[in-house]
Enzyme design. Sequence first.
Site, PDB file in Angstrom:
ATOM      1  N   CYS A 278      32.366 -29.669  -0.050  1.00  0.00           N
ATOM      2  CA  CYS A 278      32.926 -31.030  -0.014  1.00  0.00           C
ATOM      3  C   CYS A 278      33.005 -31.674  -1.398  1.00  0.00           C
ATOM      4  O   CYS A 278      33.483 -32.794  -1.533  1.00  0.00           O
ATOM      5  CB  CYS A 278      32.122 -31.919   0.929  1.00  0.00           C
ATOM      6  SG  CYS A 278      30.504 -32.349   0.275  1.00  0.00           S
TER       7      CYS A 278
ATOM      8  N   ASP B 203       0.892   2.150   2.851  1.00  0.00           N
ATOM      9  CA  ASP B 203       1.573   1.402   1.800  1.00  0.00           C
ATOM     10  C   ASP B 203       1.039  -0.028   1.757  1.00  0.00           C
ATOM     11  O   ASP B 203       1.600  -0.938   2.347  1.00  0.00           O
ATOM     12  CB  ASP B 203       3.077   1.405   2.091  1.00  0.00           C
ATOM     13  CG  ASP B 203       3.879   1.005   0.877  1.00  0.00           C
ATOM     14  OD1 ASP B 203       3.281   0.854  -0.205  1.00  0.00           O
ATOM     15  OD2 ASP B 203       5.100   0.832   1.009  1.00  0.00           O
TER      16      ASP B 203
ATOM     17  N   TYR C  46     -10.137   5.677   3.798  1.00  0.00           N
ATOM     18  CA  TYR C  46      -9.777   7.106   3.809  1.00  0.00           C
ATOM     19  C   TYR C  46     -10.502   7.956   2.766  1.00  0.00           C
ATOM     20  O   TYR C  46     -10.176   9.119   2.605  1.00  0.00           O
ATOM     21  CB  TYR C  46      -8.265   7.258   3.624  1.00  0.00           C
ATOM     22  CG  TYR C  46      -7.701   6.418   2.480  1.00  0.00           C
ATOM     23  CD1 TYR C  46      -8.069   6.662   1.167  1.00  0.00           C
ATOM     24  CD2 TYR C  46      -6.810   5.385   2.741  1.00  0.00           C
ATOM     25  CE1 TYR C  46      -7.574   5.895   0.135  1.00  0.00           C
ATOM     26  CE2 TYR C  46      -6.306   4.610   1.711  1.00  0.00           C
ATOM     27  CZ  TYR C  46      -6.688   4.870   0.413  1.00  0.00           C
ATOM     28  OH  TYR C  46      -6.203   4.116  -0.609  1.00  0.00           O
TER      29      TYR C  46
ATOM     30  N   CYS D 186      29.774 -33.600   5.417  1.00  0.00           N
ATOM     31  CA  CYS D 186      30.254 -32.336   4.836  1.00  0.00           C
ATOM     32  C   CYS D 186      30.479 -31.323   5.956  1.00  0.00           C
ATOM     33  O   CYS D 186      29.611 -31.099   6.797  1.00  0.00           O
ATOM     34  CB  CYS D 186      29.232 -31.808   3.826  1.00  0.00           C
ATOM     35  SG  CYS D 186      29.620 -30.163   3.218  1.00  0.00           S
TER      36      CYS D 186
ATOM     37  N   LYS E  88       0.029   8.174   3.976  1.00  0.00           N
ATOM     38  CA  LYS E  88      -0.186   7.426   2.730  1.00  0.00           C
ATOM     39  C   LYS E  88       0.177   5.973   3.047  1.00  0.00           C
ATOM     40  O   LYS E  88       1.348   5.629   3.174  1.00  0.00           O
ATOM     41  CB  LYS E  88       0.682   7.994   1.606  1.00  0.00           C
ATOM     42  CG  LYS E  88       0.447   7.311   0.283  1.00  0.00           C
ATOM     43  CD  LYS E  88       1.149   8.066  -0.839  1.00  0.00           C
ATOM     44  CE  LYS E  88       0.877   7.478  -2.193  1.00  0.00           C
ATOM     45  NZ  LYS E  88       1.144   6.058  -2.300  1.00  0.00           N
TER      46      LYS E  88
ATOM     47  N   GLU F 242      -2.911  13.326   5.909  1.00  0.00           N
ATOM     48  CA  GLU F 242      -3.005  12.001   6.539  1.00  0.00           C
ATOM     49  C   GLU F 242      -1.934  11.084   5.961  1.00  0.00           C
ATOM     50  O   GLU F 242      -1.361  11.386   4.906  1.00  0.00           O
ATOM     51  CB  GLU F 242      -4.411  11.415   6.313  1.00  0.00           C
ATOM     52  CG  GLU F 242      -4.693  11.157   4.854  1.00  0.00           C
ATOM     53  CD  GLU F 242      -6.183  11.100   4.509  1.00  0.00           C
ATOM     54  OE1 GLU F 242      -6.951  11.937   5.017  1.00  0.00           O
ATOM     55  OE2 GLU F 242      -6.544  10.208   3.720  1.00  0.00           O
TER      56      GLU F 242
ATOM     57  N   LYS G 202       5.769  11.965  -1.224  1.00  0.00           N
ATOM     58  CA  LYS G 202       6.469  10.685  -1.091  1.00  0.00           C
ATOM     59  C   LYS G 202       7.685  10.815  -0.171  1.00  0.00           C
ATOM     60  O   LYS G 202       8.493  11.731  -0.343  1.00  0.00           O
ATOM     61  CB  LYS G 202       6.937  10.197  -2.470  1.00  0.00           C
ATOM     62  CG  LYS G 202       5.802   9.997  -3.449  1.00  0.00           C
ATOM     63  CD  LYS G 202       5.134   8.665  -3.261  1.00  0.00           C
ATOM     64  CE  LYS G 202       5.907   7.589  -3.971  1.00  0.00           C
ATOM     65  NZ  LYS G 202       5.183   6.318  -3.934  1.00  0.00           N
TER      66      LYS G 202
ATOM     67  N   CYS H 153      28.886 -29.841  -4.439  1.00  0.00           N
ATOM     68  CA  CYS H 153      28.912 -28.996  -3.242  1.00  0.00           C
ATOM     69  C   CYS H 153      30.172 -28.121  -3.242  1.00  0.00           C
ATOM     70  O   CYS H 153      31.288 -28.645  -3.387  1.00  0.00           O
ATOM     71  CB  CYS H 153      28.889 -29.877  -1.996  1.00  0.00           C
ATOM     72  SG  CYS H 153      29.139 -28.952  -0.482  1.00  0.00           S
TER      73      CYS H 153
ATOM     74  N   CYS I  39      23.336 -30.504  -0.508  1.00  0.00           N
ATOM     75  CA  CYS I  39      24.450 -31.424  -0.343  1.00  0.00           C
ATOM     76  C   CYS I  39      23.973 -32.426   0.696  1.00  0.00           C
ATOM     77  O   CYS I  39      23.622 -32.038   1.816  1.00  0.00           O
ATOM     78  CB  CYS I  39      25.672 -30.668   0.172  1.00  0.00           C
ATOM     79  SG  CYS I  39      26.945 -31.778   0.767  1.00  0.00           S
TER      80      CYS I  39
HETATM   81  S1  IVH Z   1      -6.775   9.144  -1.569  1.00  0.00           S
HETATM   82  C1  IVH Z   1      -8.990   9.912  -5.612  1.00  0.00           C
HETATM   83  N1  IVH Z   1      -5.591   8.681   0.694  1.00  0.00           N
HETATM   84  O1  IVH Z   1      -2.139   5.864  -2.691  1.00  0.00           O
HETATM   85  C2  IVH Z   1      -8.018   9.808  -4.518  1.00  0.00           C
HETATM   86  N2  IVH Z   1      -4.930   7.387  -1.193  1.00  0.00           N
HETATM   87  O2  IVH Z   1      -1.694   7.023  -5.946  1.00  0.00           O
HETATM   88  C3  IVH Z   1      -8.130   8.566  -3.723  1.00  0.00           C
HETATM   89  N3  IVH Z   1      -3.245   5.678  -0.678  1.00  0.00           N
HETATM   90  O3  IVH Z   1      -4.244   4.673  -5.199  1.00  0.00           O
HETATM   91  C4  IVH Z   1      -6.909   8.215  -3.004  1.00  0.00           C
HETATM   92  N4  IVH Z   1      -3.075   6.133   1.464  1.00  0.00           N
HETATM   93  O4  IVH Z   1      -4.143   3.349  -3.018  1.00  0.00           O
HETATM   94  C5  IVH Z   1      -5.669   8.348  -0.607  1.00  0.00           C
HETATM   95  N5  IVH Z   1      -4.673   8.335   2.808  1.00  0.00           N
HETATM   96  C6  IVH Z   1      -4.749   8.003   1.512  1.00  0.00           C
HETATM   97  C7  IVH Z   1      -3.976   6.991   0.945  1.00  0.00           C
HETATM   98  C8  IVH Z   1      -4.081   6.704  -0.416  1.00  0.00           C
HETATM   99  C9  IVH Z   1      -2.657   5.360   0.483  1.00  0.00           C
HETATM  100  C10 IVH Z   1      -2.960   5.032  -1.960  1.00  0.00           C
HETATM  101  C11 IVH Z   1      -4.156   4.735  -2.807  1.00  0.00           C
HETATM  102  C12 IVH Z   1      -3.919   5.463  -4.111  1.00  0.00           C
HETATM  103  C13 IVH Z   1      -2.458   5.751  -4.056  1.00  0.00           C
HETATM  104  C14 IVH Z   1      -2.114   7.090  -4.682  1.00  0.00           C
END
Ligand code: IVH
Length: 695
Positions: A437, A138, A247, A457, A136, A134, A340, A434, A452
């Site tokens: 001028c 941000d 999640y 100017c 991640k 799934e 990542k 400035c 300014c």
């Molecule tokens: S699972 C025990 N799932 O990424 C595991 N984390 O360092 C619980 N994050 O601190 C985290 N999307 O804040 C999980 N689909 C996702 C996520 C997710 C973002 C963040 C979360 C976590 C950090 C991982």
Amino acid sequence: MYQVAHTKALQESTERLLKNSDPEIAVTDLDGLRNVLRFHEYRYYVQNDPLISDFEYDRLYKQLDRFEKAHPDSITPDSPTQRVGMGLIKDFPKTQHLVPMLSLDNSYNADDLLDFDRKARELSGLGSIEYCVEPKFDGASISLLYENDLLVRGVTRGDGNVGDEITANTKQIKSVPLSAAFSTYGIQQIEIRGEVLMNKHNFKAYNDTLIEEGIPPLANPRNAAAGSLRIKDTAEVSRRNLEAFLYHVSFYVTETNNLVPTTHSAMLEMLWNLGFRSPKKEMKIFHGIEGVISEVQAFEKKRDELAYEIDGMVIKVNDLKLQERLGMTSHHPRWAVAFKFKARQATSKLLSVEFQVGRTGAITPVAKIEPVQVGGVTVSSISIHNEDYIREKDLQLGDSILIERSGDVIPQIVKSFPELRDGTGKKIEFPKTCPVCDNALFKPEEDAVWRCINLACTAHIVEGIIHFVSRDAMDIRSFGEANVRKFYEQGLLKDIPGIYRLDFNEIAKLEGFGSKSILNMQAAIESSKTQPLYRLIYALGIRYVGETTAKTLANAVDHLMDFAEFSEIKLQELEDVGVKVAKSVYEFFHHNDNLQLLTQLEGLGVNLKNEKKDLALEGTLAGQTFLFTGTLARLKRSEAEAMVEKLGGKIIGGVSSKLNYLVVGEDAGSKLEKAKKIQTVKIITEEEFLKMLPS
Ligand code: IVH
């Protein structure tokens, strides 16, 4: 969560309630009204697929709110009204998480993932493992606690063990249900984890308001979400339009264990069915790591199409029993890993600082940095806003710095690395006069910016004209910064009205101005005279009036000069016009020079009237979602998007089942390919789109 039959019934109730035109009528079916509101919150915030307009929602909401205010005994803790209006929070109490919030181990390439899989197989003794993949997200992580189906607590991550209790703020996030029927799964208490986000569109709008107010914008939506969660005014939190993806279930108490899902993907389904926005639609299940590897690589390519920022993918062992067996190291679970994506951050060096004078006379320090690639573009200079910002970020000449370019946001410095200084660094000295001028600079006490204040100017005048002709203002295409400077230097252009009095015979004598380019310029100047009023208001460069405020202002009058009659109080009654903006607008329209400027412009044929929007047209595209891709032949993308929004439709960030129409221009690419695979998305041409609009 809402089956088709429910949807139909709820929509019928909605229509019945909306037909009830008497706003004072007593609410006879309170639960029914609350259910209708919850349903529409769900359609809007979780499914991203609204069935009614914001206006209609507000009407129903106000009906409930009015009734509850008159009958406070009827208020329930999960009533839709209980998200807002809880006022100021003094301090956030510290709270222990039921289960520590761990972070994930990171992986960066296929080898890392093969390694992760090998270890999990060795530990479990299994030949192949089922994984759930799934996005991640941000943003800022939160933990929510539900007891007996009610949201009772929301906590930030904090140090992983103890976080800030921000329950009132989490209630402002409309995709977080205030109650959820966990009891139907036999669950009495449950702690769930997720990420709070500000989507790209709202982030940009939020940054625009900061810029309008002269406050440095935020570097990324993550900071915006994290900061918003810690605001002590819930109404402001609500205005930030945060979203949440949930999640992970970290803990639950049940009497009848057999109803509770046994896989992670089924947990995501459960959350989704209970009204949460879980990544149910985004997740994918794979047997073995190979599929996972291709999925994460393919997803990275789609990253920019999403409405929100993701910085990678998370790979989780799907079987919850197996997760438990694998357990964790002292830092990370062994059953999950983050993959990542390529960073949108890069390190560089701060080489020098130049000081630019803006159209309001503001002196903006611009850092010249060692050129570096971030998110696909080379960055070599970057605004560092003002002295406070330089102090906050602890910037010195020669510093190593971390910069970030998030989506289409202008690059920002995230931080400096003072620990890497070798003693040769130099303090950034602000000029006292400035740079254009040479007049003394001035800084009002309440302001963060040196200015300014010499109205004569050159920088003021020239920057003001450049802003006036710019794309988001009067959009005089063939004019541009270079021409403004050239005409000014040649004495052909002295002020804004001068644009409409240019002597083209003289311009024709300049090098590089053939008859064709002169004709183009004349046509562009001519057509700017009929630009909508908000563009002119924005173009005037009134302090604190950005595009959004300009639109609000334009809608408030029939003719721009009407503002000469507005008091500051009357201005403050307009949506999102605060004391500062009202004062600035009031001052602008009470300054004789400005009124003369407007009279001159009108005399030269520039439109100062507000062509009233046709209310009957407002709902033509209500509830429909649109996305434009490829190059449009007749419309500018921003114009087309504005039309959709004006007619009640919505622009969404990516191709998904939530999209109703993909409008395809020339050279459309991956979005078109993706849309072809989703049956419900209607793919139309620009011509077909134009035909959908009221004539
Ligand atoms: S699972 C025990 N799932 O990424 C595991 N984390 O360092 C619980 N994050 O601190 C985290 N999307 O804040 C999980 N689909 C996702 C996520 C997710 C973002 C963040 C979360 C976590 C950090 C991982």
